[in-house]
Enzyme design. Structure first.
Site, PDB file in Angstrom:
ATOM      1  N   PRO A  45       0.820  -1.215   0.000  1.00 53.66           N
ATOM      2  CG  PRO A  45      -0.300  -1.260   2.043  1.00 53.66           C
ATOM      3  CD  PRO A  45       0.564  -2.081   1.148  1.00 53.66           C
ATOM      4  CB  ALA A  73       9.348  -1.562  -3.049  1.00 55.38           C
ATOM      5  CG  LEU A 118       3.732  -1.723   4.865  1.00 57.18           C
ATOM      6  CD1 LEU A 118       2.772  -2.788   4.339  1.00 57.18           C
ATOM      7  CD2 LEU A 118       4.438  -2.256   6.112  1.00 57.18           C
ATOM      8  N   GLY A 119       7.291   1.055   2.833  1.00 55.76           N
ATOM      9  CA  GLY A 119       8.385   1.257   1.870  1.00 55.76           C
ATOM     10  C   GLY A 119       7.985   1.097   0.422  1.00 55.76           C
ATOM     11  CB  SER A 120       4.809   1.789  -1.414  1.00 59.23           C
ATOM     12  OG  SER A 120       4.663   3.107  -0.924  1.00 59.23           O
ATOM     13  CB  ALA A 170       0.630   2.192   4.143  1.00 66.30           C
ATOM     14  CG  ASP A 222      12.273   3.502   3.780  1.00 63.67           C
ATOM     15  OD1 ASP A 222      12.738   3.383   4.919  1.00 63.67           O
ATOM     16  OD2 ASP A 222      11.147   3.972   3.551  1.00 63.67           O
TER      17      ASP A 222
END
Ligand code: MEV
Length: 337
Positions: free
Chosen positions: A112, A122, A117-119, A115, A164
């Site tokens: 997501p 990535a 989570l390191g979108s 949020a 990240d």
């Protein structure tokens, strides 16, 4: 055409403080962004983004975010996605030595957005690896991590640590302290993630902590305390790895996560939904729980080897989605070419 994937991450300890040179320990988790890159014969960049938690969209631009496209998607999302991809393309062009190389890029992600989570890391990591590989340049994960950091640093106006991007590029549990980045040997922890369905603005949250830290000595002390806690957490993790993870380790790591969440709250980066999910997890029997990433909304991470926390979170009004996340031991990888 080359497709690469890179994992998201949770912070076991140390977000925000890492921006000021304190250590942080993020762990890559098995939720991936996948980017496909196809070289073009002109200098344009076309981006097709799908499944980014919101409706997908397609934009074409001449390699600069100044040419704002007219697309039917939330403007903030388009702008943010374009900035990250634009900087990833700039790093790719630099790495391959061709400032005019154009690309068709497709982004798919099950992380997501915004949020915690390191979108973005990535996506940038997978994009640089896919685009360089597509023109025959093989960058090792450390070089991808360095270029991805520079891309994220530019996209976030100079407010980014290496945490990240390094974690996503090399995978596993890592330690980042300033420019010193390394992989840690760590046991696979029983992570449970709660997602409130929202997102925080990383730039704004980082700027808020910076302001508080400059105005108040106690906020600077709080940042330093997160650094101390992270060093203690690292030793515990090494001990758990050497001895085999047991309940005592999980209790001790969880206790530190609880304290870390308290310190992050003191710095103003928690949110009601995050606090509610943290308390739901603790009351369900998690050994500890904290927000992960920049905060403001998004995800919490808890430790629980049983199903109780995931079940409790999935029933909690503050939580839109609860899931277990495995440690991703592999970082960026080529999926197909
Ligand atoms: C964001 O995922 C983590 C922060 O520490 C910022 C950074 O390290 O770049 C808040």
């Amino acid at each position: 055409m080359t497709t690469c994937s890179a994992p998201g991450k949770v912070y076991l300890f140390g977000e925000h403080a890492v921006v000021y040179g304190e250590p942080a320990v993020p762990c890559a988790v098995e939720r991936r962004a996948r980017v496909t890159a196809e070289p073009r014969s002109d200098d344009r960049v076309q981006v097709d983004a799908r499944d980014l938690s919101l409706d997908g969209f397609t934009v074409t631009w001449g390699g600069s975010v100044d040419d704002r496209p007219d697309v039917d998607a939330p403007p903030g999302l388009v702008e943010a996605a374009m900035r990250y991809v634009d900087e990833a393309v700039a790093q790719t062009r630099d790495a391959v030595g061709d400032p005019d190389q154009g690309f068709d890029i497709t982004v798919e992600s099950d992380i997501p957005l915004g949020a915690g989570l390191g979108s973005s890391a990535a996506v940038v990591v997978a994009a640089i690896k896919a685009a360089t590989s597509a023109v025959g340049v093989d960058l090792p994960p450390e070089a991808v991590a360095d270029r991805a950091f520079r891309a994220e640093y530019e996209a976030q106006d100079g407010q980014a640590s290496r945490a990240d991007t390094f974690c996503s590029a090399v995978g596993g549990a890592v330690r980042v302290e300033g420019d010193d980045t390394r992989r840690l040997s760590a046991p696979s922890l029983p992570f449970v993630i709660g997602y409130d369905g929202g997102a925080g603005d990383t730039g704004e949250l980082v700027a808020g902590v910076r302001d508080l830290r400059e105005r108040h000595g106690f906020a600077a002390d709080t940042v330093a305390a997160i650094g101390d806690l992270t060093r203690t957490g690292e030793s515990l993790l090494a001990e758990a790895d050497a001895e085999g993870l047991d309940d005592d380790h999980l209790d001790a790591l969880g206790e530190l996560m609880d304290v870390d969440h308290g310190l992050l709250s003191a710095l103003g980066v928690s949110a009601r939904s995050l606090d509610e999910m943290v308390w739901t997890a603790r009351e369900a029997g998690a050994t500890g729980a904290k927000l992960t990433g920049a905060g403001g909304g998004g995800c919490v991470v808890a430790l629980d080897p049983t199903d109780a926390t995931e079940t409790a979170l999935s029933l909690a009004p503050a939580c839109e989605h609860a899931f277990r996340a495995e440690l991703a031991t592999e970082g960026v990888r080529i999926e197909s070419e």
